[in-house]
Scaffold this motif. Sequence first.
Motif, mmCIF file in Angstrom:
data_model
loop_
_atom_site.group_PDB
_atom_site.id
_atom_site.type_symbol
_atom_site.label_atom_id
_atom_site.label_comp_id
_atom_site.label_asym_id
_atom_site.label_seq_id
_atom_site.Cartn_x
_atom_site.Cartn_y
_atom_site.Cartn_z
ATOM 1 N N UNK A 148 0.884 -1.359 -0.013
ATOM 2 C CA UNK A 148 -0.024 -0.064 -0.008
ATOM 3 C C UNK A 148 0.859 1.428 0.198
ATOM 4 N N UNK A 149 1.815 1.192 0.748
ATOM 5 C CA UNK A 149 2.827 2.420 0.681
ATOM 6 C C UNK A 149 3.264 2.586 -0.656
ATOM 7 N N UNK A 150 3.684 1.653 -1.204
ATOM 8 C CA UNK A 150 4.399 1.632 -2.696
ATOM 9 C C UNK A 150 3.362 2.380 -3.714
ATOM 10 N N UNK A 151 2.007 1.823 -3.674
ATOM 11 C CA UNK A 151 0.824 2.495 -4.345
ATOM 12 C C UNK A 151 0.647 3.995 -4.122
ATOM 13 N N UNK A 152 0.781 4.153 -2.778
ATOM 14 C CA UNK A 152 0.498 5.688 -2.310
ATOM 15 C C UNK A 152 1.693 6.419 -2.918
ATOM 16 N N UNK A 153 2.724 5.860 -3.044
ATOM 17 C CA UNK A 153 4.070 6.719 -3.252
ATOM 18 C C UNK A 153 3.902 7.042 -4.827
ATOM 19 N N UNK A 154 3.386 6.065 -5.757
ATOM 20 C CA UNK A 154 3.171 6.122 -7.068
ATOM 21 C C UNK A 154 2.195 6.977 -7.199
ATOM 22 N N UNK A 155 0.995 6.954 -6.681
ATOM 23 C CA UNK A 155 -0.018 7.923 -6.761
ATOM 24 C C UNK A 155 0.594 9.332 -6.459
ATOM 25 N N UNK A 156 1.263 9.502 -5.433
ATOM 26 C CA UNK A 156 1.743 10.876 -4.876
ATOM 27 C C UNK A 156 2.618 11.387 -6.149
ATOM 28 N N UNK A 157 3.490 10.739 -6.766
ATOM 29 C CA UNK A 157 4.647 10.929 -7.670
ATOM 30 C C UNK A 157 3.555 11.447 -8.816
ATOM 31 N N UNK A 158 2.607 10.560 -9.217
ATOM 32 C CA UNK A 158 1.821 10.891 -10.446
ATOM 33 C C UNK A 158 0.979 12.383 -10.223
ATOM 34 N N UNK A 159 0.598 12.681 -9.010
ATOM 35 C CA UNK A 159 0.006 13.717 -8.672
ATOM 36 C C UNK A 159 1.101 15.096 -8.752
#
Length: 259
Positions: free
Chosen positions: A181-192
């Motif tokens: 989940x942390x990895x997915x959150x980091x990916x979403x944050x990077x996209x934002x």
Amino acid sequence: MVSADQARHLQRSDPLYTLGNAVAAVMTMLTLRDTAPRPWLLAWLMLMLLATAGHGWMAWRQRGPIDAPAQHLRHATRMSALNGVLWAAGVLLVFPGADYAHRALLMVLLSGLATGAMFALAVHLPALCALYLPVVASVVAAALGNGGPARWPVAMLTLVWLALALVSARQLQATLIGSFRNRHSAAVLAADLQVQKDVAVALGQSRSRFLAAASHDLRQPVHALSLFVSALQQRPPEHEALRLLGHVRNTVDGMGAMF
């Protein structure tokens, strides 16, 4: 999303876990060959190796991207259940005729297998339980049916081990899923952040274009004013008017230097 990560983790763990399972079966056969009839042991080993080879072949066929994570997890649970049943059959086959030393050796082999399985299968607890429960049930049943003085301690210690192993597996699963989940959150944050960066770049380009257009629009009247002042200075004005025109000229020159 998490189920896809779980399936990929199982897929990555499959080769080493499958190899370890086959090695454990062969070691069990070699070290405990005198505790049960040899044909039965050979038949059990052949079934173990066939099941392991079949699992490895199916894992090889399903390599690459996983299109159906839920189906992959169910398949892993079924294969773990089959593996657990085969190991339970092996325990019931060798435990009754083994002495205490061979039983201790069997428990060591099973503990090693269980430890490897925990790291491979803890990400999906149903698969791990499908392996653990038949094996533990067979050990408890064999210990209680043996009739020896250590039957109750062995049975109780096995159940305590199962409880502790499941608690550890649950903690390991929580850690793994948290990392997913942390990895997915980091990916979403990077996209934002990338989107915000693109917006900022677009705004900067728009501002540059606006300033360029405004500079061009302002430069034209300033240039015209400069021409008018030059024309007035060429005429013979009064002294005071000439002084004022000089101030106007300085102002126009200053404005022109800004562009």
